[in-house]
Motif scaffolding. Structure first.
Motif, PDB file in Angstrom:
ATOM      1  N   GLN A 105       0.825  -1.206   0.000  1.00  0.00           N
ATOM      2  CA  GLN A 105       0.000   0.000   0.000  1.00  0.00           C
ATOM      3  C   GLN A 105       0.853   1.248   0.000  1.00  0.00           C
ATOM      4  OE1 GLN A 105      -2.436   1.569  -0.524  1.00  0.00           O
ATOM      5  NE2 GLN A 105      -2.487   3.338   0.824  1.00  0.00           N
ATOM      6  N   ILE A 106       1.785   1.333   0.941  1.00  0.00           N
ATOM      7  CA  ILE A 106       2.678   2.496   0.969  1.00  0.00           C
ATOM      8  C   ILE A 106       4.099   2.003   1.193  1.00  0.00           C
ATOM      9  CG2 ILE A 106       1.004   4.203   1.799  1.00  0.00           C
ATOM     10  CD1 ILE A 106       2.075   3.771   4.584  1.00  0.00           C
ATOM     11  N   THR A 110       7.625   4.972   4.737  1.00  0.00           N
ATOM     12  CA  THR A 110       6.571   5.932   5.091  1.00  0.00           C
ATOM     13  C   THR A 110       5.695   5.364   6.203  1.00  0.00           C
ATOM     14  OG1 THR A 110       6.551   6.712   2.818  1.00  0.00           O
ATOM     15  CG2 THR A 110       4.661   7.304   4.179  1.00  0.00           C
ATOM     16  N   LYS A 111       5.345   4.084   6.075  1.00  0.00           N
ATOM     17  CA  LYS A 111       4.525   3.447   7.114  1.00  0.00           C
ATOM     18  C   LYS A 111       5.228   3.543   8.468  1.00  0.00           C
ATOM     19  CE  LYS A 111       2.324  -0.913   8.390  1.00  0.00           C
ATOM     20  NZ  LYS A 111       2.257  -2.355   8.159  1.00  0.00           N
TER      21      LYS A 111
ATOM     22  N   ARG B  77      -7.659   0.617   1.816  1.00  0.00           N
ATOM     23  CA  ARG B  77      -7.425   2.056   1.691  1.00  0.00           C
ATOM     24  C   ARG B  77      -8.599   2.729   0.997  1.00  0.00           C
ATOM     25  NH1 ARG B  77      -4.268   2.699  -2.732  1.00  0.00           N
ATOM     26  NH2 ARG B  77      -5.976   3.686  -3.827  1.00  0.00           N
ATOM     27  N   SER B  84      -4.885   8.760  -4.684  1.00  0.00           N
ATOM     28  CA  SER B  84      -3.462   8.784  -4.354  1.00  0.00           C
ATOM     29  C   SER B  84      -2.661   7.922  -5.318  1.00  0.00           C
ATOM     30  CB  SER B  84      -3.260   8.326  -2.911  1.00  0.00           C
ATOM     31  OG  SER B  84      -3.901   7.095  -2.673  1.00  0.00           O
TER      32      SER B  84
END
Lengths: 158, 438
Positions: A105-106, A110-111, B77, B84
């Motif tokens: 997801q990220i 960053t997480k 999400r 995003s």
């Protein structure tokens, strides 16, 4: 042809007997604990030898080999490929899947922006830098992302 | 068929777990992230980003007779403003979810559900069944079988290029703690035909090695071969030497053939630099030395060889730790000298300097961190000579398990002229303070 069948039958029987004999003795083989018996400090590069100095039982590799030095952290794939059961005494699968997964997801960095001490890939502006790094060593992409074909890649790589 | 299989596996896992969840130990890890950002893209309108993401991990141990456990992890999400990523404003992933029965002897276990398999040359995500056990006389065996976890369809194709089912395993022999030999393989059902991508069925066989003839020397690595493309896939070996307490010196050799290693990952065939017959190498070394409990240093070097050209990367890092590890910091420098072939088209250089520094302080109450990374390009990229990003993070433990933190980062980089991001993070973790610290 008959000789081949006979050979295969003998090998299969021998294999079955070996398997049965092995199963019968399995009760005598020790197991690693499900969890490390002591709490370990977070944020420290674990030194197994602090407690497990020169301890080695049966076919267990020396604990010292698993000290989490910077070299170990960068090369951890070599250890995880054959000893993930040892890794799992301290780490959940999700610890690995923050980086090694088919769909992220990220960015892990960053997480875990509150943990800059952790070794995380793709810090900073990797959107630009991946255009260089991907050409340098595509095998390194494959190690974490596998055969992902995920949406984010496909958006540009058509 | 695969959807039916997934549904059955998930339903069985949940139904079984819920029906026998007696005296179970339950641990939950959740992270709720709210991203706040503005992205100014050169030549386009500014975008407001507000992605809300929930990560959820659940581990239920000591089910049934005490040896059964359930493990789940995934995320979802929703974009509350501009998208995003890509076109969809909601997304999610069921990363893993399996029931595990752990036998008391022989390191034996059996798993059912969605899981990752890491065994020798095998590194796969499957929906299915796996089992492993040690055997007498130093032998061991593991096996798995199930459905392939598919990704997004490739552009212009009706599939992601993967077959539907996969099976494999690994057999090992260990002698004391000094030698381990492994043979492993995987066999994927025939991959679907693709129109504009190169693909092959994912089939590999290979071996792995661990050899430590002396406590100061260890050699480990693996080689694999793709019978489908009749090509070597990978040779990857690490030699590490520990001549002094705290000092490690290692050398690494990696060689990959694109046809064997990457051809089952169809997306790579869209890359302009992909050449099926290419042999690429990465050779290097690294060393780390723990000067004292508070100070450690490391240096590394890698040489890359591809048909595109050659490159060298070298650098050093230092790690610092004070006040019983509650204050930690580090800084490092690396330089990549790369041939023009690695440059971003139409620019002429891929070489750059990378500098990084960080500092963090943790107490039982609050925690704070600062992280800065900068790239200095040898030649301008997108008309910029450098890129950098800085992040400040502040947080507070509301309870030992519950923490609220926030990050603010600002960066200037060649493609997005500048980028400001914020992140609110609420984490609930019931497992870090128990034994094992998982």
């Amino acid at each position: 042809m008959n000789q081949l069948k006979l050979t295969v039958s003998i090998l299969a029987t021998a294999g079955l007997l070996f398997f049965i004999a092995a199963c019968a003795q399995m009760g005598t083989l020790p197991s690693l604990p499900a969890s490390h018996p002591e709490a370990l400090a977070i944020g420290q590069q674990v030194n197994c030898a602090e407690c497990h100095e020169d301890q080695q039982k049966g076919t267990l590799k020396p604990y010292k080999a698993f000290n989490h030095s910077p070299v170990f952290v960068k090369s951890h794939r070599f250890y995880a490929a054959s000893d993930d059961r040892l890794c799992s005494t301290c780490h959940k699968s999700s610890f690995c899947n923050d980086c090694h997964t088919n769909k992220v997801q990220i960015k892990p960095s960053t997480k875990f922006g509150n943990r800059p001490d952790r070794e995380m890939q793709h810090r900073g502006n990797f959107m630009t830098m991946h255009k260089i790094e991907g050409k340098l060593d595509p095998a390194s992409c494959y190690r974490c992302h596998g055969r992902a074909n995920n949406e984010r890649c496909i958006q540009c790589h058509r | 068929m695969k959807n039916v299989w997934c549904t059955v596996v998930c339903a069985v896992s949940f139904a079984t777990a819920s029906s026998i969840a007696l005296a179970a130990d339950v641990s939950v890890d959740t992270s709720t992230l709210l991203g706040i950002g503005q992205r100014d893209v050169s030549g386009a309108k500014s975008e407001t980003l507000l992605p809300a993401t929930q990560f959820l991990g659940l581990d239920v141990d000591k089910l049934a007779d005490g040896n059964l456990s359930l493990h789940l992890y995934g995320w979802g999400r929703a974009d509350l403003a501009d998208n995003s990523y890509n076109r969809e404003n909601v997304d999610g992933n069921f990363t893993y979810g399996y029931l595990q029965y752990r036998f008391k002897e022989a390191n034996a276990n059996a798993r059912l559900g969605r899981m990752f398999i890491h065994e020798g040359i095998v590194n796969e995500q499957i929906d299915g069944l796996s089992a492993r056990t040690d055997l007498p006389a130093g032998f061991g065996i593991s096996t798995f079988a199930g459905a392939v976890v598919h990704g997004k369809k490739l552009s212009g194709e009706t599939s992601d290029g993967k077959g539907d089912t996969i099976a494999g395993g690994r057999a090992t022999y260990r002698y004391l703690g000094m030698l381990e030999l492994g043979l492993s393989g995987l066999f994927e059902a025939k991959a679907p035909s693709l129109v504009s991508h190169i693909n092959s069925s994912h089939r590999l066989m290979g071996g792995d090695l661990y050899f430590s003839p002396h406590k100061m020397v260890t050699l480990m690595g693996q080689s694999s071969y793709s019978p489908e493309t009749k090509s070597v896939a990978e040779h990857s070996y690490l030699l590490s030497v520990k001549p002094l307490e705290g000092l490690i010196v290692s050398g690494e050799f990696n060689e990959h053939r694109s046809g064997g290693y990457l051809s089952a990952a169809s997306l790579f065939s869209t890359m302009p630099s992909y050449k099926p017959n290419e042999r690429s190498r990465v050779i290097g070394g690294s060393s780390s030395y723990q000067i004292s409990k508070s100070i450690g240093v490391a240096a590394d070097y890698k040489h890359y060889t591809r048909t595109l050209g050659n490159a060298d990367r070298f650098g050093a890092d230092a790690r610092l730790s004070f006040s019983d590890n509650s204050i930690r910091g580090g800084f490092g420098y690396h330089y990549l000298r790369a041939s023009q072939g690695f440059a971003i088209t139409p620019y002429i250089s891929a070489s750059y300097h990378e500098l990084r520094g960080y500092l963090l302080h943790e107490t039982k109450g609050y925690f704070a961190a600062l992280d800065v990374i900068a790239y200095l390009f040898k030649e301008k990229l997108f008309n910029e000579k450098s890129a950098w990003e800085g992040t400040i993070s502040l947080g507070y433990h509301l309870t030992p398990a519950l923490a609220l933190s926030g990050d603010v980062s600002y960066g200037k980089n060649p493609e997005f002229t500048d980028e400001t991001k914020g992140l609110l993070r609420l984490t609930y973790n019931t497992t870090f303070d128990i034994k094992g610290g998982k």
